[in-house]
Enzyme design. Structure first.
Site, PDB file in Angstrom:
ATOM      1  N   CYS A 199       0.869  -1.182   0.000  1.00  0.00           N
ATOM      2  CA  CYS A 199       0.000   0.000   0.000  1.00  0.00           C
ATOM      3  C   CYS A 199       0.901   1.226   0.000  1.00  0.00           C
ATOM      4  CB  CYS A 199      -0.862  -0.045   1.259  1.00  0.00           C
ATOM      5  SG  CYS A 199      -1.893   1.397   1.524  1.00  0.00           S
ATOM      6  N   CYS A 210      -0.871   3.861  -6.341  1.00  0.00           N
ATOM      7  CA  CYS A 210      -1.757   3.143  -5.419  1.00  0.00           C
ATOM      8  C   CYS A 210      -1.913   1.734  -5.960  1.00  0.00           C
ATOM      9  CB  CYS A 210      -3.107   3.861  -5.361  1.00  0.00           C
ATOM     10  SG  CYS A 210      -4.376   2.972  -4.445  1.00  0.00           S
TER      11      CYS A 210
HETATM   12  N1  DGL Z   1      -3.802   0.367  -1.978  1.00  0.00           N
HETATM   13  C1  DGL Z   1      -3.664   1.588  -1.226  1.00  0.00           C
HETATM   14  C2  DGL Z   1      -2.469   2.365  -1.753  1.00  0.00           C
HETATM   15  O1  DGL Z   1      -1.633   1.790  -2.429  1.00  0.00           O
HETATM   16  C3  DGL Z   1      -4.973   2.291  -1.204  1.00  0.00           C
HETATM   17  C4  DGL Z   1      -5.035   3.352  -0.179  1.00  0.00           C
HETATM   18  C5  DGL Z   1      -6.393   3.642   0.322  1.00  0.00           C
HETATM   19  O2  DGL Z   1      -6.992   2.770   0.967  1.00  0.00           O
HETATM   20  O3  DGL Z   1      -6.843   4.783   0.151  1.00  0.00           O
HETATM   21  O4  DGL Z   1      -2.298   3.531  -1.489  1.00  0.00           O
END
Ligand code: DGL
Length: 259
Positions: free
Chosen positions: A73, A183
């Site tokens: 993430c 993301c």
């Molecule tokens: N997969 C997360 C990232 O890479 C998502 C973040 C979120 O939950 O807003 O930032």
């Protein structure tokens, strides 16, 4: 040789895009994936909240004897990884928007970055951007609403397409030749992005680079699992299992867990 699992966490299902790269590149490794979908999106939370959730996920994975933790993430990496590294005694691998290759290779001197509010506001992101963006225009766009739609299983919906056109059109008008995906959820947007962006715009996603880095760290620490057997890859979510199961094409064991 070490058969302990690799721990992977994300605010939800997005980090499965990283899991898939890891699994393809390191097929012997056991793993445990935590999808903290109940608390998604992380991107709109404060640094303190993101840190607290990252600590909770890490401690769960450590309680399951994980040998290395992948913060799959960008939002959690850019806000929490330095604290996690200084606090826990296992290697941490994170993921950050890959500004560097885009900034080094752009011909139009204009690149776009699509990421969460939490990532774009982080010190780590600013530091990297400042380091590589000399003489280059970096168009930052918060992907407000995208993670929520993906968590609802609406990856290729009309709603998603409209949102992406709204976010990308100003970048297209500014003549970007690179779009950095900041993301892990956004990897699943690739078909729509290819449809919306002009052909010459390259999309940078860092999943494979993360998998390669994990292999290197496992090697360095003699943590690799070289036993050739069927690995156990477990997935836990704290909301419903359907969307997670779908994104994994029903190929792995998905369980509901209260965390
Ligand atoms: N997969 C997360 C990232 O890479 C998502 C973040 C979120 O939950 O807003 O930032």
């Amino acid at each position: 040789m070490n058969t302990q699992p690799i721990g992977i966490f994300d605010s939800g299902i997005g980090g499965t895009s990283i899991f898939k790269e890891i699994h393809a590149f390191l097929p012997n490794e056991n793993s445990i994936y935590l999808a903290d979908s109940k608390h998604a999106p992380y991107g709109n939370k404060s640094k303190q909240e993101i840190l607290a959730l990252s600590i909770k996920n890490t401690e769960y994975l450590l309680s399951k004897n994980c040998k290395l933790i992948v913060v799959a993430c960008n939002t959690a990496t850019t806000n929490a990884i330095s604290y996690l590294r200084s606090t826990y005694d296992v290697p941490f691998i994170g993921i950050e928007p890959a500004i560097k290759p885009a900034a080094l290779n752009t011909q139009t001197k204009t690149i776009g970055i699509l990421a969460t509010k939490g990532t774009l506001a982080s010190d780590l992101f600013h530091k990297t951007t400042d380091l590589y963006s000399n003489g280059i225009e970096v168009i930052e766009q918060i992907g407000e609403g995208i993670v929520t739609l993906i968590e609802e299983g609406k990856v290729s919906s009309n709603e998603m397409k409209a949102l992406l056109i709204e976010y990308l059109q100003p970048m297209i008008n500014a003549n970007i030749d690179y779009l950095v995906l900041g993301c892990t959820h956004y990897s699943y947007l690739m078909p729509l992005l290819l449809d919306i962006l002009p052909k010459h715009v390259k999309i940078i996603d860092s999943g494979l680079a993360v998998a390669k880095q994990i292999k290197e760290i496992l090697d360095q620490n003699q943590l690799e699992n070289s036993i050739s057997k069927t690995p156990e890859n477990l997935f836990y979510t704290n909301t419903n299992t359907i969307v997670l199961n779908d994104i994994l094409d029903g190929k792995f064991k998905v369980e509901l867990l209260d965390f």
